[in-house]
Design an enzyme around this catalytic site. Structure first.
Site, PDB file in Angstrom:
ATOM      1  N   ASP A  85       0.851  -1.190   0.000  1.00  0.00           N
ATOM      2  CA  ASP A  85       0.000   0.000   0.000  1.00  0.00           C
ATOM      3  C   ASP A  85       0.892   1.247   0.000  1.00  0.00           C
ATOM      4  OD1 ASP A  85      -2.395   1.458   0.339  1.00  0.00           O
ATOM      5  OD2 ASP A  85      -2.178   1.443   2.529  1.00  0.00           O
ATOM      6  N   GLU A 144      -2.061   6.015  -8.622  1.00  0.00           N
ATOM      7  CA  GLU A 144      -2.938   7.065  -8.081  1.00  0.00           C
ATOM      8  C   GLU A 144      -2.785   8.348  -8.884  1.00  0.00           C
ATOM      9  OE1 GLU A 144      -3.295   7.534  -3.801  1.00  0.00           O
ATOM     10  OE2 GLU A 144      -3.105   9.698  -3.978  1.00  0.00           O
ATOM     11  N   GLY A 191      -7.533   8.535   7.677  1.00  0.00           N
ATOM     12  CA  GLY A 191      -7.864   8.837   9.066  1.00  0.00           C
ATOM     13  C   GLY A 191      -9.309   9.281   9.202  1.00  0.00           C
ATOM     14  N   HIS A 218      -9.553   5.155  -1.323  1.00  0.00           N
ATOM     15  CA  HIS A 218      -8.650   5.204  -0.167  1.00  0.00           C
ATOM     16  C   HIS A 218      -9.363   5.935   0.960  1.00  0.00           C
ATOM     17  CE1 HIS A 218      -4.595   3.754  -1.436  1.00  0.00           C
ATOM     18  NE2 HIS A 218      -5.303   3.645  -2.549  1.00  0.00           N
ATOM     19  N   GLY A 219      -8.839   5.754   2.174  1.00  0.00           N
ATOM     20  CA  GLY A 219      -9.445   6.457   3.307  1.00  0.00           C
ATOM     21  C   GLY A 219     -10.863   6.006   3.566  1.00  0.00           C
TER      22      GLY A 219
END
Ligand code: G3H
Ligand code: ZN
Length: 306
Positions: A85, A144, A191, A218-219
């Site tokens: 990752d 990405e 987060g 993501h996230g």
């Protein structure tokens, strides 16, 4: 490949794309997180992407964590991809390829410090180099484009632009082949969020229509369930979850420590020696992480798809 159940992530995300669900990609940092991730996948009969992030290198040797993961994969009965990752450099990617990872992410949006943005040209150059190396080993690649972040809260958020993304997947081609999945910026951040996030599933749809490739959220922690589902309907095929595992660990740890403090106070009062056992403190946190991961697998629709 070290196990018959170890597969390139491409296979899992393509199946997810065809089946209208997403595969969860969960971060392991030690033996217990890896065990919790596998236990959840086995319990839910879910395909699995287990991932180790590059930043783990600041905590421990990733080879040690990888050894545990490969042992678990060997004994597992569900298809699993072992994924790097947020790999930030070609050198790091090579280290993880050498370990036998079946999938890697080159996060070319940021430089090796993980903070300074790379230019579009720099992102193209490093991603292309990784595609050449990884594909020659049958390893899948995630790239990405855009800059992750919470809309209206974080500075420097750059939602992935469909035209730029379409140009990117063309420009990075090596030997006629591009990446196997693309991480996109759609309003999520790593987060926890400040307040309710704005997740742009309309942007996911535009990207999916234009690119016709598996897209990655993501996230994933803190994204409301209905936004996760809308994102999956629009074209998200892989959802990354890390913080939620840490929250489950921490919340249960606090409960266990509180219970222990009570037990020790009683032992002290009775003049009995305290009993210390790391395993009795950690095992409940592993169970709590397993439950949190299993819940996400059901949300993503991957449960029962192994
Ligand atoms: O790459 C890992 C993730 O995108 C996880 O994000 O910590 O917000 O779940 P999270
Ligand atoms: Zn991420």
């Amino acid at each position: 490949m070290k196990s018959k159940m170890l597969v390139p992530s491409k296979e899992l995300v393509q199946d997810a794309k065809a089946g209208g669900y997403a595969v969860g990609a969960f971060n392991a940092v030690n033996m217990e997180t890896a065990q919790a991730i596998f236990a959840a996948a086995e319990r839910e009969n879910s395909p699995l992407i287990i991932q180790v992030t590059q930043t783990t290198m600041a905590y421990t040797e990733p080879e040690d964590v990888a050894a545990v993961i490969f042992n678990l994969a060997e004994r597992s009965s569900i298809p699993v991809a072992v994924h790097l990752d947020h790999g930030r450099s070609f050198g790091v990617i090579m280290r993880f390829l050498k370990m036998g990872f079946s999938s890697v992410m080159i996060d070319g949006s940021l430089q090796e410090d993980g903070k300074t943005p790379r230019t579009y040209e720099e992102n193209v150059a490093v991603t292309k180099q990784v595609i050449e190396a990884a594909h020659s080993l049958g390893v899948s690649v995630e790239a990405e484009i855009g800059r992750l972040g919470q809309i209206g809260q974080d500075s420097g958020v750059a939602l992935t632009d469909p035209d730029e993304a379409a140009k990117f997947v063309e420009d990075i081609k090596f030997d006629g082949k591009t990446v196997d999945m693309l991480a996109v910026a759609i309003g999520t951040r790593h987060g926890l969020f400040k307040g309710k996030p704005i997740i742009r599933s309309d942007r996911v749809k535009e990207l999916a229509d234009k690119l016709d490739m598996p897209l990655v959220m993501h996230g994933g922690t803190g994204v409301p369930d209905e936004d996760v589902q809308k994102g999956i309907e629009a074209g998200i095929c892989k959802v990354n979850i890390d913080t939620q595992i840490r929250v489950a660990f921490y919340d249960r740890l606090l409960e266990v420590v509180t219970e222990k403090e009570k037990e020790y106070a009683e032992a002290d009062a009775a003049g009995e020696p305290r009993k210390y056992d790391i395993r009795k403190i950690i095992a409940p946190t592993r169970d709590a992480m397993t439950d949190a991961i299993a819940e996400k697998m059901r949300l993503f629709g991957s449960a029962g798809k192994a």
